[in-house]
Design a protein around this motif. Structure first.
Motif, PDB file in Angstrom:
ATOM      1  N   ASP A 148      48.763  84.462 -34.888  1.00  0.00           N
ATOM      2  CA  ASP A 148      48.551  83.522 -35.687  1.00  0.00           C
ATOM      3  C   ASP A 148      49.715  83.417 -36.798  1.00  0.00           C
ATOM      4  O   ASP A 148      49.529  84.821 -38.090  1.00  0.00           O
ATOM      5  CB  ASP A 148      47.682  83.181 -36.418  1.00  0.00           C
ATOM      6  CG  ASP A 148      47.448  81.904 -37.146  1.00  0.00           C
ATOM      7  OD1 ASP A 148      47.197  80.684 -36.739  1.00  0.00           O
ATOM      8  OD2 ASP A 148      47.236  81.913 -38.094  1.00  0.00           O
ATOM      9  N   SER A 149      50.318  83.120 -37.481  1.00  0.00           N
ATOM     10  CA  SER A 149      51.135  82.755 -38.597  1.00  0.00           C
ATOM     11  C   SER A 149      51.650  81.476 -39.118  1.00  0.00           C
ATOM     12  O   SER A 149      51.299  80.540 -39.002  1.00  0.00           O
ATOM     13  CB  SER A 149      52.765  83.659 -37.998  1.00  0.00           C
ATOM     14  OG  SER A 149      53.457  84.106 -39.464  1.00  0.00           O
ATOM     15  N   SER A 150      52.159  81.652 -40.253  1.00  0.00           N
ATOM     16  CA  SER A 150      52.548  80.079 -40.894  1.00  0.00           C
ATOM     17  C   SER A 150      54.025  81.111 -42.347  1.00  0.00           C
ATOM     18  O   SER A 150      54.069  81.726 -42.598  1.00  0.00           O
ATOM     19  CB  SER A 150      51.480  79.865 -41.574  1.00  0.00           C
ATOM     20  OG  SER A 150      51.954  78.922 -43.132  1.00  0.00           O
ATOM     21  N   PRO A 151      54.428  79.875 -42.387  1.00  0.00           N
ATOM     22  CA  PRO A 151      55.740  79.515 -42.782  1.00  0.00           C
ATOM     23  C   PRO A 151      55.581  80.134 -44.230  1.00  0.00           C
ATOM     24  O   PRO A 151      56.187  80.206 -45.229  1.00  0.00           O
ATOM     25  CB  PRO A 151      56.202  77.857 -42.906  1.00  0.00           C
ATOM     26  CG  PRO A 151      55.689  77.499 -41.667  1.00  0.00           C
ATOM     27  CD  PRO A 151      54.093  78.396 -41.755  1.00  0.00           C
ATOM     28  N   LYS A 183      52.268  77.457 -37.381  1.00  0.00           N
ATOM     29  CA  LYS A 183      51.939  75.927 -38.795  1.00  0.00           C
ATOM     30  C   LYS A 183      52.969  75.340 -38.678  1.00  0.00           C
ATOM     31  O   LYS A 183      54.047  75.492 -38.751  1.00  0.00           O
ATOM     32  CB  LYS A 183      51.196  76.804 -39.998  1.00  0.00           C
ATOM     33  CG  LYS A 183      49.829  77.677 -39.347  1.00  0.00           C
ATOM     34  CD  LYS A 183      49.187  77.406 -40.211  1.00  0.00           C
ATOM     35  CE  LYS A 183      47.747  79.064 -39.547  1.00  0.00           C
ATOM     36  NZ  LYS A 183      48.524  79.648 -40.085  1.00  0.00           N
ATOM     37  N   VAL A 184      52.548  74.331 -39.406  1.00  0.00           N
ATOM     38  CA  VAL A 184      54.114  73.700 -39.852  1.00  0.00           C
ATOM     39  C   VAL A 184      53.138  72.879 -41.565  1.00  0.00           C
ATOM     40  O   VAL A 184      51.841  72.717 -41.930  1.00  0.00           O
ATOM     41  CB  VAL A 184      54.521  71.820 -39.549  1.00  0.00           C
ATOM     42  CG1 VAL A 184      53.306  71.358 -39.071  1.00  0.00           C
ATOM     43  CG2 VAL A 184      55.295  71.356 -40.151  1.00  0.00           C
ATOM     44  N   TRP A 185      54.245  73.339 -43.158  1.00  0.00           N
ATOM     45  CA  TRP A 185      53.541  73.713 -44.073  1.00  0.00           C
ATOM     46  C   TRP A 185      54.592  73.152 -45.087  1.00  0.00           C
ATOM     47  O   TRP A 185      55.404  73.843 -45.298  1.00  0.00           O
ATOM     48  CB  TRP A 185      52.928  74.982 -44.773  1.00  0.00           C
ATOM     49  CG  TRP A 185      52.674  75.238 -45.699  1.00  0.00           C
ATOM     50  CD1 TRP A 185      51.582  75.015 -46.477  1.00  0.00           C
ATOM     51  CD2 TRP A 185      53.659  76.071 -46.902  1.00  0.00           C
ATOM     52  NE1 TRP A 185      51.743  75.470 -47.666  1.00  0.00           N
ATOM     53  CE2 TRP A 185      52.978  75.758 -48.089  1.00  0.00           C
ATOM     54  CE3 TRP A 185      54.679  76.716 -47.437  1.00  0.00           C
ATOM     55  CZ2 TRP A 185      53.076  76.235 -49.272  1.00  0.00           C
ATOM     56  CZ3 TRP A 185      54.859  77.571 -48.206  1.00  0.00           C
ATOM     57  CH2 TRP A 185      54.104  77.161 -49.323  1.00  0.00           C
ATOM     58  N   THR A 186      55.136  71.936 -45.098  1.00  0.00           N
ATOM     59  CA  THR A 186      56.000  71.488 -45.790  1.00  0.00           C
ATOM     60  C   THR A 186      55.045  69.910 -46.240  1.00  0.00           C
ATOM     61  O   THR A 186      54.887  69.416 -45.430  1.00  0.00           O
ATOM     62  CB  THR A 186      57.345  71.520 -44.959  1.00  0.00           C
ATOM     63  OG1 THR A 186      58.144  70.495 -45.926  1.00  0.00           O
ATOM     64  CG2 THR A 186      57.671  70.567 -44.675  1.00  0.00           C
ATOM     65  N   SER A 187      55.381  69.963 -47.561  1.00  0.00           N
ATOM     66  CA  SER A 187      54.847  68.579 -47.933  1.00  0.00           C
ATOM     67  C   SER A 187      55.896  67.568 -47.690  1.00  0.00           C
ATOM     68  O   SER A 187      55.448  66.105 -47.373  1.00  0.00           O
ATOM     69  CB  SER A 187      54.896  68.666 -49.337  1.00  0.00           C
ATOM     70  OG  SER A 187      56.427  68.861 -50.551  1.00  0.00           O
ATOM     71  N   GLU A 216      61.559  74.628 -36.113  1.00  0.00           N
ATOM     72  CA  GLU A 216      61.967  75.350 -35.146  1.00  0.00           C
ATOM     73  C   GLU A 216      62.959  76.333 -36.171  1.00  0.00           C
ATOM     74  O   GLU A 216      62.539  77.801 -35.524  1.00  0.00           O
ATOM     75  CB  GLU A 216      63.767  74.124 -35.056  1.00  0.00           C
ATOM     76  CG  GLU A 216      65.038  74.312 -34.533  1.00  0.00           C
ATOM     77  CD  GLU A 216      64.801  75.313 -33.191  1.00  0.00           C
ATOM     78  OE1 GLU A 216      63.176  75.115 -32.588  1.00  0.00           O
ATOM     79  OE2 GLU A 216      65.414  75.948 -33.101  1.00  0.00           O
ATOM     80  N   GLN A 217      63.484  76.593 -37.499  1.00  0.00           N
ATOM     81  CA  GLN A 217      63.401  77.877 -38.353  1.00  0.00           C
ATOM     82  C   GLN A 217      62.517  79.184 -37.681  1.00  0.00           C
ATOM     83  O   GLN A 217      62.653  80.387 -37.297  1.00  0.00           O
ATOM     84  CB  GLN A 217      63.339  77.743 -39.811  1.00  0.00           C
ATOM     85  CG  GLN A 217      63.969  78.983 -40.566  1.00  0.00           C
ATOM     86  CD  GLN A 217      65.202  79.469 -39.740  1.00  0.00           C
ATOM     87  OE1 GLN A 217      66.125  79.117 -40.116  1.00  0.00           O
ATOM     88  NE2 GLN A 217      64.955  80.725 -39.282  1.00  0.00           N
ATOM     89  N   SER A 218      60.792  78.783 -37.750  1.00  0.00           N
ATOM     90  CA  SER A 218      59.956  79.599 -37.711  1.00  0.00           C
ATOM     91  C   SER A 218      60.021  79.789 -35.856  1.00  0.00           C
ATOM     92  O   SER A 218      59.705  81.128 -35.669  1.00  0.00           O
ATOM     93  CB  SER A 218      58.834  78.688 -37.421  1.00  0.00           C
ATOM     94  OG  SER A 218      58.315  78.293 -38.481  1.00  0.00           O
ATOM     95  N   ARG A 219      60.697  79.102 -34.940  1.00  0.00           N
ATOM     96  CA  ARG A 219      60.406  79.842 -33.589  1.00  0.00           C
ATOM     97  C   ARG A 219      61.381  80.642 -33.551  1.00  0.00           C
ATOM     98  O   ARG A 219      61.489  81.238 -33.106  1.00  0.00           O
ATOM     99  CB  ARG A 219      61.161  78.541 -33.215  1.00  0.00           C
ATOM    100  CG  ARG A 219      60.977  78.540 -31.701  1.00  0.00           C
ATOM    101  CD  ARG A 219      61.152  77.725 -30.233  1.00  0.00           C
ATOM    102  NE  ARG A 219      63.265  76.932 -30.941  1.00  0.00           N
ATOM    103  CZ  ARG A 219      64.057  78.138 -30.650  1.00  0.00           C
ATOM    104  NH1 ARG A 219      63.741  79.572 -28.890  1.00  0.00           N
ATOM    105  NH2 ARG A 219      64.926  78.034 -30.419  1.00  0.00           N
TER     106      ARG A 219
END
Lengths: 305, 221
Positions: free
Chosen positions: A83-86, A113-117, A127-130
Motif C-alpha cells: 500500500d502506498s500513496s502520492p 491512493k489518489v491524493w489531490t484537492s 497514471e503517474q503513480s502507475r
C-alpha cells in the motif's frame, strides 16, 4: 462497543470474511491466514506491507536496495498487498525499483491512493503513480484521507467499470472524520475501506468495523503500531506468558494478532525498513488467533501497563 | 485540511531521521571538494564585512546570492524535495533570496556591512559560529562525520551565516533579506524537533538570537 463472544461470531458471519488457514508443506514457512475480499471473494494474506515513511528514501541507492530486500522478504513470507500513496514522498519510485529488481512478482496486490484537492488532476496523478510502480494497472485505488472524495470516487468507479482498476476504496487515519467516513460507506458501493485500528485505538469497533461487515467491504488497517510508537512503548514491558497460547512471540505479533482477530479486518499493513520485522509481521498471520475473551484479556493487559 | 487541530508536528514528517541524514552524506560525497571553496567564500564574506574595502557590499551580496542559489538547487530541489514534497515549494524561496541579494548588491548604496553596534558584532560572531562550529555538529551529536552540514553546501549554516552578516548590514533592502533565512531556520528546527533530533534547538536558537538582536537594536533607537 466491546466485542463479546456472541458479537464476534455474529460479525464474522455477517462480514462473510473467510478465515482460512491453508495447509503447509513440510519445511516450508507457515502460510499466512487468508481473508476474502467480500465484493469479489478474492483471497488475500491478512498481513500486507505499508510504505508510509519507511519507503520514502529518495534516490539513495543503498536505501532503495534495502527497500527491495524488504519487498523480497515480504513476498517470500507469502505477503501480497503493498500500500502506498502520492503523499508518501518517494515511496512509489522505491516500490517500483524493488518490483523491477524482483522481476515483477505476480503475487503483488497493488493498493494505491489518489491524493489531490483538484479533482481534475486525479486521473493524471493515478497514471503517474502507475508509472512509478511499473504495473499495468492498480488492483485498488483509494481516496486518500477523503480529499475531494466525491469527484475522485466518480473517477474511480468509472475506472473500475472500464477495467482500469479492480477495486475502489477510501481511507482515513488516526480516528479522523469517522462521521463522514461512515456516511460515504453507507452511500457508495466501496470494495475497501482503510482506517486505523489497534489494541489501543479501538474507536473503529464502534461503527466502522461493524458497518464494513454489514456493507460487505474489505477493511485495511493502517498504523497498527501507531507508526512504531506502540511497539517502542511496549518494548520494555514483559510479554505475558499466555501470549504463547496464540503464538505471539513478540509485541508486534501480539498487536497484529489482536487486529487480525477482529472478524471484519481483511488486511493489516504494518510498515518497516527491516527484513526480520517484515518476516515477523507476516508470521503474526499464521497459527492461532485470539478469540473474543482472549482479545479482552489482551486489551486489558496493554491498558493496565 | 480538515480537523487540523488533531494533527501533531510529527504527522507532517514524511521521512525517517536516517534518510534525512543520509541526504547530507550523499550531498557531501557528490559536492566534495566544493566544501573548501564554500568555506573559503564564507571566510571571505566575514573578512569583507569586517574590513569593509571599497565595493565590499557588492561582493558579500554576490557571494551569498550565488551560494543561496546553489544550495536551493543542489540540496533543496535536487535532493530534499525527493523525500519531502513541500520542499519543492520552499526551494524557490532560496532562489528568491539569491535574487534579492543580487539586487541589493548591484544597487548602489542599498547594502553596506557597516553596523558595529552590539547586534552587528553579535551578527559577525553568529556568522563565524555558522561557518566554523556548525560543520562540527556530527561529532557532538554522534552522527557520521560524512553528514556534516557545511556553509554553502547545506541550508542551515548558509542561512545562519547570512543572518549573521545581515545583522551587521545597513541599507534599504536589509529588512527584507532576513525573512527567508529566518523562516527556513524555523522550518528546519521544527523538522528536527519532529524527528526527535537533539540538534533541533540549534537552528531555532540562531533564529531566536537574530530576532532578539533586531529587537534590541530597535529598542536602542
Amino acid at each position: 462497543m466491546i466485542i463479546t463472544r456472541r458479537t464476534f461470531v455474529k460479525a464474522a458471519a455477517a462480514s462473510g470474511a473467510a478465515l482460512v488457514l491453508p495447509g503447509t508443506a513440510p519445511g516450508a514457512p507457515p502460510a499466512p491466514v487468508m481473508r476474502a475480499v467480500p465484493s469479489s471473494g478474492e483471497m488475500l494474506p491478512a498481513v500486507g506491507l505499508g510504505t508510509w515513511i519507511t519507503f520514502n528514501v529518495g534516490d539513495d541507492p543503498v536505501l532503495r536496495d534495502e527497500c527491495a530486500e524488504v519487498i523480497a522478504a515480504f513476498f517470500a513470507a507469502g505477503g501480497r498487498m503493498i500500500d502506498s500513496s502520492p503523499m508518501y514522498g518517494s515511496s512509489q519510485p522505491a516500490i517500483g525499483y524493488g518490483l523491477e529488481k524482483l522481476g515483477r512478482p505476480e503475487a503483488l496486490f497493488s493498493a494505491e491512493k489518489v491524493w489531490t484537492s483538484s479533482a481534475a488532476d486525479g486521473p493524471a496523478q493515478i497514471e503517474q503513480s502507475r508509472r512509478f510502480w511499473g504495473v499495468p494497472r492498480f488492483d485498488l485505488v483509494q481516496v486518500h484521507n477523503l480529499v475531494a472524495w466525491e469527484t475522485h470516487l466518480e473517477t474511480l468507479f468509472a475506472m473500475k467499470a472500464d477495467g482500469r482498476i479492480r477495486y475502489v476504496g477510501i481511507t482515513t487515519s488516526e480516528g479522523r472524520r469517522h462521521d463522514l467516513f461512515e456516511q460515504i460507506m453507507r452511500a457508495h458501493p466501496l470494495d475497501f475501506v482503510q482506517f486505523t485500528y489497534n489494541v489501543v485505538d479501538r474507536e473503529a469497533e464502534e461503527r466502522l468495523l461493524p458497518l464494513a461487515a454489514e456493507r460487505g467491504m474489505a477493511v485495511i488497517v493502517n498504523r497498527p503500531f501507531r507508526q512504531g510508537a506502540l511497539t517502542r512503548q511496549l518494548q520494555g514491558e514483559t510479554l505475558p506468558a499466555w501470549a504463547a497460547e496464540i503464538g505471539a512471540g513478540t509485541w508486534a505479533q501480539f498487536i497484529l494478532k489482536f487486529i487480525l482477530s477482529h472478524p471484519s479486518v481483511t488486511v493489516a499493513i504494518p510498515a518497516t525498513t527491516r527484513v526480520d520485522h517484515v518476516r515477523e509481521n507476516v508470521t503474526a498471520a499464521t497459527g492461532p488467533l485470539p478469540d473474543a475473551s482472549m482479545r479482552d484479556r489482551m486489551a486489558a493487559y496493554v491498558r493496565d501497563l | 485540511m480538515s480537523e487540523w487541530w488533531t494533527y501533531r508536528l510529527e504527522d507532517f514528517l514524511l521521512f525517517s531521521p536516517r534518510v534525512y541524514w543520509r541526504l547530507f552524506e550523499l550531498n557531501n560525497a557528490a559536492s566534495w571538494p566544493l566544501h573548501l571553496l564554500t568555506l573559503a567564500a564564507g571566510l571571505a564574506i566575514v573578512l569583507l564585512a569586517l574590513r569593509r574595502p571599497p565595493g565590499h557590499g557588492l561582493w558579500v551580496a554576490f557571494i551569498l546570492a550565488a551560494l543561496f542559489a546553489f544550495v536551493g538547487w543542489s540540496f533543496l530541489w535536487s535532493r530534499y524535495a525527493a523525500i519531502n514534497w513541500a520542499i519543492a515549494y520552499v526551494a524557490p524561496a532560496f532562489g528568491l533570496q539569491a535574487l534579492l541579494l543580487a539586487i541589493g548588491g548591484a544597487a548602489r548604496g542599498s547594502l553596506a556591512f557597516d553596523r558595529r553596534d552590539i547586534a552587528g558584532r553579535l551578527g559577525l560572531l553568529i556568522a563565524v559560529v555558522g561557518l566554523v562550529v556548525y560543520p562540527l555538529m556530527p561529532l557532538l551529536f554522534g552522527r557520521p562525520w560524512s553528514s556534516a552540514e557545511v556553509f554553502g553546501i547545506a541550508p542551515d549554516p548558509t542561512a545562519i551565516v547570512a543572518l549573521g552578516v545581515l545583522l551587521a548590514a545597513s541599507g534599504g533592502l536589509v529588512p527584507l533579506l532576513f525573512a527567508i533565512p529566518l523562516l527556513w531556520l524555523l522550518l528546519s528546527g521544527l523538522t528536527l524537533h519532529a524527528m526527535g533530533d537533539s540538534q533541533a534547538w540549534l537552528p531555532l536558537l540562531a533564529a531566536a538570537i537574530t530576532v532578539a538582536a533586531l529587537a534590541l537594536r530597535r529598542i536602542a533607537r
